[in-house]
Design a protein around this motif. Sequence first.
Motif, PDB file in Angstrom:
ATOM      1  N   LEU A 119      11.917  12.276 -11.194  1.00 27.72           N
ATOM      2  CA  LEU A 119      10.639  11.723 -10.743  1.00 27.72           C
ATOM      3  C   LEU A 119      10.280  10.458 -11.523  1.00 27.72           C
ATOM      4  CD1 LEU A 119       8.454  14.944 -10.275  1.00 27.72           C
ATOM      5  CD2 LEU A 119       9.260  13.396  -8.484  1.00 27.72           C
ATOM      6  N   GLU A 120      10.556  10.472 -12.818  1.00 31.89           N
ATOM      7  CA  GLU A 120      10.291   9.277 -13.635  1.00 31.89           C
ATOM      8  C   GLU A 120      11.157   8.108 -13.180  1.00 31.89           C
ATOM      9  OE1 GLU A 120      10.937  10.504 -17.616  1.00 31.89           O
ATOM     10  OE2 GLU A 120       9.078  11.690 -17.748  1.00 31.89           O
ATOM     11  N   ARG A 121      12.416   8.395 -12.838  1.00 33.16           N
ATOM     12  CA  ARG A 121      13.309   7.336 -12.369  1.00 33.16           C
ATOM     13  C   ARG A 121      12.801   6.758 -11.041  1.00 33.16           C
ATOM     14  NH1 ARG A 121      17.443   6.183  -9.049  1.00 33.16           N
ATOM     15  NH2 ARG A 121      17.199   8.165  -7.950  1.00 33.16           N
ATOM     16  N   ILE A 139       3.713   5.889  -5.597  1.00 33.96           N
ATOM     17  CA  ILE A 139       3.639   6.030  -7.056  1.00 33.96           C
ATOM     18  C   ILE A 139       2.616   7.092  -7.426  1.00 33.96           C
ATOM     19  CG2 ILE A 139       2.935   4.855  -9.185  1.00 33.96           C
ATOM     20  CD1 ILE A 139       4.137   2.288  -8.012  1.00 33.96           C
ATOM     21  N   LEU A 140       1.457   7.065  -6.775  1.00 27.01           N
ATOM     22  CA  LEU A 140       0.426   8.079  -7.043  1.00 27.01           C
ATOM     23  C   LEU A 140       0.940   9.484  -6.711  1.00 27.01           C
ATOM     24  CD1 LEU A 140      -2.751   6.249  -5.662  1.00 27.01           C
ATOM     25  CD2 LEU A 140      -2.139   6.649  -8.054  1.00 27.01           C
ATOM     26  N   SER A 141       1.689   9.608  -5.606  1.00 20.58           N
ATOM     27  CA  SER A 141       2.231  10.916  -5.218  1.00 20.58           C
ATOM     28  C   SER A 141       3.244  11.430  -6.231  1.00 20.58           C
ATOM     29  CB  SER A 141       2.881  10.824  -3.829  1.00 20.58           C
ATOM     30  OG  SER A 141       1.930  10.460  -2.854  1.00 20.58           O
ATOM     31  N   VAL A 142       4.115  10.551  -6.716  1.00 16.68           N
ATOM     32  CA  VAL A 142       5.106  10.947  -7.721  1.00 16.68           C
ATOM     33  C   VAL A 142       4.415  11.381  -9.006  1.00 16.68           C
ATOM     34  CG1 VAL A 142       6.942  10.072  -9.202  1.00 16.68           C
ATOM     35  CG2 VAL A 142       6.976   9.556  -6.768  1.00 16.68           C
ATOM     36  N   GLN A 143       3.381  10.626  -9.428  1.00 17.06           N
ATOM     37  CA  GLN A 143       2.647  10.991 -10.642  1.00 17.06           C
ATOM     38  C   GLN A 143       1.972  12.357 -10.490  1.00 17.06           C
ATOM     39  OE1 GLN A 143       0.104   7.559 -10.943  1.00 17.06           O
ATOM     40  NE2 GLN A 143       1.466   6.515 -12.381  1.00 17.06           N
ATOM     41  N   GLN A 189       0.828  -1.203   0.000  1.00 16.39           N
ATOM     42  CA  GLN A 189       0.000   0.000   0.000  1.00 16.39           C
ATOM     43  C   GLN A 189       0.867   1.259   0.000  1.00 16.39           C
ATOM     44  OE1 GLN A 189      -3.366  -0.607  -0.125  1.00 16.39           O
ATOM     45  NE2 GLN A 189      -3.490   1.535  -0.743  1.00 16.39           N
ATOM     46  N   VAL A 190       1.960   1.222   0.752  1.00 22.25           N
ATOM     47  CA  VAL A 190       2.875   2.372   0.798  1.00 22.25           C
ATOM     48  C   VAL A 190       3.470   2.645  -0.576  1.00 22.25           C
ATOM     49  CG1 VAL A 190       5.075   3.199   1.712  1.00 22.25           C
ATOM     50  CG2 VAL A 190       3.419   2.141   3.249  1.00 22.25           C
ATOM     51  N   LEU A 191       3.919   1.589  -1.261  1.00 22.50           N
ATOM     52  CA  LEU A 191       4.507   1.747  -2.594  1.00 22.50           C
ATOM     53  C   LEU A 191       3.480   2.284  -3.592  1.00 22.50           C
ATOM     54  CD1 LEU A 191       6.650  -1.515  -2.770  1.00 22.50           C
ATOM     55  CD2 LEU A 191       7.536   0.816  -2.771  1.00 22.50           C
ATOM     56  N   ARG A 230       7.752   1.183  -9.021  1.00 28.32           N
ATOM     57  CA  ARG A 230       6.965   0.167  -9.724  1.00 28.32           C
ATOM     58  C   ARG A 230       7.659  -1.197  -9.675  1.00 28.32           C
ATOM     59  NH1 ARG A 230       2.562   1.735 -12.234  1.00 28.32           N
ATOM     60  NH2 ARG A 230       2.245   3.932 -12.717  1.00 28.32           N
ATOM     61  N   GLU A 231       8.984  -1.187  -9.801  1.00 31.55           N
ATOM     62  CA  GLU A 231       9.722  -2.440  -9.682  1.00 31.55           C
ATOM     63  C   GLU A 231       9.558  -3.036  -8.285  1.00 31.55           C
ATOM     64  OE1 GLU A 231      13.751  -1.649 -10.733  1.00 31.55           O
ATOM     65  OE2 GLU A 231      13.292  -1.185 -12.836  1.00 31.55           O
TER      66      GLU A 231
END
Length: 346
Positions: free
Chosen positions: A172-174, A147-151, A141-143, A180-181
Amino acid sequence: MKSLEAFYQATADVLAASENQLEAIQSRLGAQLAELEQECSRLHLHIEELLLEHPQENHELERLRQAEDRLTQALTQGQLLSRQLRDFVQLLRLARHQFHERGVLPGNDIAQQLAVRQAMIHAQEEERRRLAREIHDGPAQVLANAILSVQFAARVLARTEDGGKGAVLEELERIERLLREGLSETRRFMIELQPVLLHQQGLLPALRHYLETFQRLFQGELVVHLPETLPPLTPDQELTVFRVVQEALHNAQRHARARRIMLTLSATSADIVLEVADDGQGFRPSAVTTTSSGGFGLKGMRERAEVVGGEVTIWSEPGAGTRITLRLPLTPQLAEYHAVEGQTAG
């Protein structure tokens, strides 16, 4: 002499009939429990939505929580009965198999040994489910939230006029790729702990999904031969095949350092046969102990197979690879199904 033969045959018939009747009851109970689980999930989701949108609706929330408690209690009782039926069916299967092979029924000592193995396996599976739930509610859930925060940050930054934002967007993309990995790896670990697809769709879809995931991570060649269909197996038989596949592939990749693995699953009129062969470094099976690398896995595979009336054989030599074979005998009902399917196909 003929009268004794009649008694032996009558005993064998009663064992087979009892096993089939209890399996049918267990199957119907399993379908009912699946419906209860779905109802519990829908109710839990409804409660969460109400807490977010209308937290002041105390009366409605209390009513829903009481309904959830009743459903959970019914589900717990049903799961207990299902486990007891499953254990008793396995004892009947062992008795039928031993009576067919040796003409004697298992004694109390054999039943007690089987009960101990069943308890150990159930405890292992419960611990796997617990860990999978904790991972889902924790790091996964944290990951996902990260991801949503970075997007979101990337979309906001893309709309700004400030210079130098290109480098920030790249970073940010990195970060998003790394997250995601990490999420993908966490989900793979959750699947290994608790194969939800196995319970929802059955053995073959779960195996295909697992093997596709394994292939992406395995550096060598994985050759897979799966049938289009299988006779209907019990949930414990399906779980045994799935766990043996997991352990055999894990050992081939991590311990044997194999470059090529071949997995074959097939069904005959008498049994289900799984074979996993690799070209790894091999070992001497007689020299493996539970303290050796992979020792618990080999022992666990054998114990799982024995609990459902099956057998695991392991062939290996240093420098010559390893071949693991699992055989699960079909019950009379399943053997009859396979024979009918074969005639229909012919």
